[in-house]
Design an enzyme around this catalytic site. Structure first.
Site, PDB file in Angstrom:
ATOM      1  N   HIS A 138       4.831   0.144   0.284  1.00  0.00           N
ATOM      2  CA  HIS A 138       5.522  -0.719   1.240  1.00  0.00           C
ATOM      3  C   HIS A 138       4.594  -1.787   1.772  1.00  0.00           C
ATOM      4  O   HIS A 138       3.367  -1.708   1.635  1.00  0.00           O
ATOM      5  CB  HIS A 138       6.143   0.092   2.382  1.00  0.00           C
ATOM      6  CG  HIS A 138       5.157   0.945   3.121  1.00  0.00           C
ATOM      7  ND1 HIS A 138       4.689   2.143   2.617  1.00  0.00           N
ATOM      8  CD2 HIS A 138       4.543   0.772   4.315  1.00  0.00           C
ATOM      9  CE1 HIS A 138       3.837   2.680   3.476  1.00  0.00           C
ATOM     10  NE2 HIS A 138       3.712   1.857   4.517  1.00  0.00           N
ATOM     11  N   ASP A 141       0.542   4.845   2.031  1.00  0.00           N
ATOM     12  CA  ASP A 141      -0.213   5.304   3.203  1.00  0.00           C
ATOM     13  C   ASP A 141      -1.332   6.262   2.815  1.00  0.00           C
ATOM     14  O   ASP A 141      -1.100   7.252   2.106  1.00  0.00           O
ATOM     15  CB  ASP A 141       0.717   6.014   4.198  1.00  0.00           C
ATOM     16  CG  ASP A 141       1.654   5.031   4.879  1.00  0.00           C
ATOM     17  OD1 ASP A 141       1.309   3.836   4.971  1.00  0.00           O
ATOM     18  OD2 ASP A 141       2.741   5.459   5.308  1.00  0.00           O
ATOM     19  N   ARG A 159       4.683   6.091  14.352  1.00  0.00           N
ATOM     20  CA  ARG A 159       4.727   6.682  13.011  1.00  0.00           C
ATOM     21  C   ARG A 159       4.085   8.058  13.006  1.00  0.00           C
ATOM     22  O   ARG A 159       3.021   8.247  13.580  1.00  0.00           O
ATOM     23  CB  ARG A 159       3.976   5.774  12.037  1.00  0.00           C
ATOM     24  CG  ARG A 159       4.193   6.157  10.581  1.00  0.00           C
ATOM     25  CD  ARG A 159       3.352   5.304   9.653  1.00  0.00           C
ATOM     26  NE  ARG A 159       1.977   5.729   9.671  1.00  0.00           N
ATOM     27  CZ  ARG A 159       0.992   5.149   8.980  1.00  0.00           C
ATOM     28  NH1 ARG A 159       1.253   4.105   8.221  1.00  0.00           N
ATOM     29  NH2 ARG A 159      -0.232   5.597   9.037  1.00  0.00           N
ATOM     30  N   HIS A 190       0.820  -1.210   0.000  1.00  0.00           N
ATOM     31  CA  HIS A 190       0.000   0.000   0.000  1.00  0.00           C
ATOM     32  C   HIS A 190       0.857   1.264   0.000  1.00  0.00           C
ATOM     33  O   HIS A 190       2.057   1.228   0.304  1.00  0.00           O
ATOM     34  CB  HIS A 190      -0.918   0.026   1.231  1.00  0.00           C
ATOM     35  CG  HIS A 190      -0.155   0.176   2.515  1.00  0.00           C
ATOM     36  ND1 HIS A 190       0.587  -0.841   3.070  1.00  0.00           N
ATOM     37  CD2 HIS A 190      -0.004   1.233   3.353  1.00  0.00           C
ATOM     38  CE1 HIS A 190       1.163  -0.420   4.178  1.00  0.00           C
ATOM     39  NE2 HIS A 190       0.822   0.842   4.372  1.00  0.00           N
TER      40      HIS A 190
HETATM   41  C1  SIN Z   1       2.973   0.997   7.814  1.00  0.00           C
HETATM   42  O1  SIN Z   1       3.168   2.111   8.287  1.00  0.00           O
HETATM   43  O2  SIN Z   1       2.270   0.807   6.844  1.00  0.00           O
HETATM   44  C2  SIN Z   1       3.648  -0.184   8.475  1.00  0.00           C
HETATM   45  C3  SIN Z   1       5.065  -0.283   8.107  1.00  0.00           C
HETATM   46  C4  SIN Z   1       5.792  -1.223   9.019  1.00  0.00           C
HETATM   47  O3  SIN Z   1       5.299  -1.505  10.114  1.00  0.00           O
HETATM   48  O4  SIN Z   1       6.863  -1.672   8.664  1.00  0.00           O
END
Ligand code: SIN
Length: 278
Positions: free
Chosen positions: A249, A108, A264, A106
């Site tokens: 990612h 974000d 995050r 995806h």
């Molecule tokens: C995400 O923010 O989509 C998760 C990325 C991760 O946990 O490595």
């Protein structure tokens, strides 16, 4: 590319570089910041190790690049907004977790009208036996590898991105939904990007649902090819800073019942993804 204030080590031709020689727990000099920006734009995602950042440090780093984006939708998601810090998503997973964030490829928050331009994830605790890596994919390279016929077909098409595809059902009644061009132009580099993702892109707006299903299935498979991917192995206090305008990612949940814990923050996009001018 020349760097005088930081060390930049590319991790694959299409995406990702490690930066060293920087302390993110302190304010950054303009010259250092300019080089981090240069590496971020050149590689799509940059990584730092050994950065025991506080929320204030993380916020300061984010705010060098723009205003903070507040996560839209997804009360039922695996990550949670941290109490008292609306800009922080807590991504803590352990033996009690039923799922983790970001297990599907995806970008974000592509379901928001103006998706965040970037995300900064500080992983303060990683599983003891390896595991918990994150895959990143570069969407310039994915776009450039399409055939000329496919590029011509996609030009001018738009797709609907729907938060309901990625968020847990039952968390809320309404999910964010937005339409974006399938081929976008990065506002800073001017390069073309393939901007659909398996996690949130529901359908192509201008064609039948049957055609949309077939084309999106092809594009998702294409996007997920290893040629434009890299795999990042986290350490305690690693930081990843990725550009949502040109990368995707996927987090790998191979560490249950161990703990992986991070925070995050996201940086606001300043404009909606736009199509290239003819
Ligand atoms: C995400 O923010 O989509 C998760 C990325 C991760 O946990 O490595």
């Amino acid at each position: 590319m020349t760097y005088h204030h930081i060390k930049v080590n590319a991790l694959s031709p299409a995406v990702g570089a490690e930066i060293s020689g920087v302390d993110l727990t302190r304010p950054l000099e303009p010259a250092v910041l300019a080089e981090i920006r240069q590496a971020f734009l050149a590689h799509g995602v940059v990584f730092f190790h050994d950065q025991p950042m506080s929320f204030e440090d993380q916020r300061r780093l984010a705010e060098y690049f723009g205003e903070l984006h507040i996560h839209v939708g997804g009360k039922g998601t695996a990550s949670k907004t941290l109490e008292g810090y609306p800009e922080v998503r807590k991504q803590h997973f352990d033996r009690n977790s039923k799922r983790v964030s970001g297990e599907v490829w995806h970008t974000d928050q592509s379901c928001s009208k103006v998706p965040p331009m970037a995300s900064i994830l500080h992983q303060h605790l990683v599983p003891p036996d390896g595991g918990g890596d994150t895959l990143f994919a570069g969407m310039y390279a994915a776009y450039e590898a399409l055939s000329d016929k496919m590029k011509a077909y996609l030009e001018g098409l738009t797709a609907t991105h729907d938060g309901a595809l990625i968020f847990d059902k039952g968390g809320e009644d309404e999910y964010p939904v937005a339409s974006h061009p399938i081929v976008t132009v990065h506002p800073e580099t001017g390069r073309r990007v393939l901007f659909v993702n398996r996690g949130q892109t529901a359908y192509i707006n201008e064609v039948s649902r049957a055609e949309s299903r077939a084309i999106l299935a092809y594009l998702f498979d294409h996007i997920e090819q290893p040629e434009w991917q890299m795999r990042f192995h986290w350490r305690n206090h690693s930081v990843a800073f990725w550009d949502n305008r040109c990368t995707q990612h996927r987090a790998i949940w191979d560490y249950w019942p161990n703990v992986r814990s991070g925070y995050r923050m996201q940086i606001k996009g300043v404009e909606a993804p736009r199509a290239p001018q003819a």
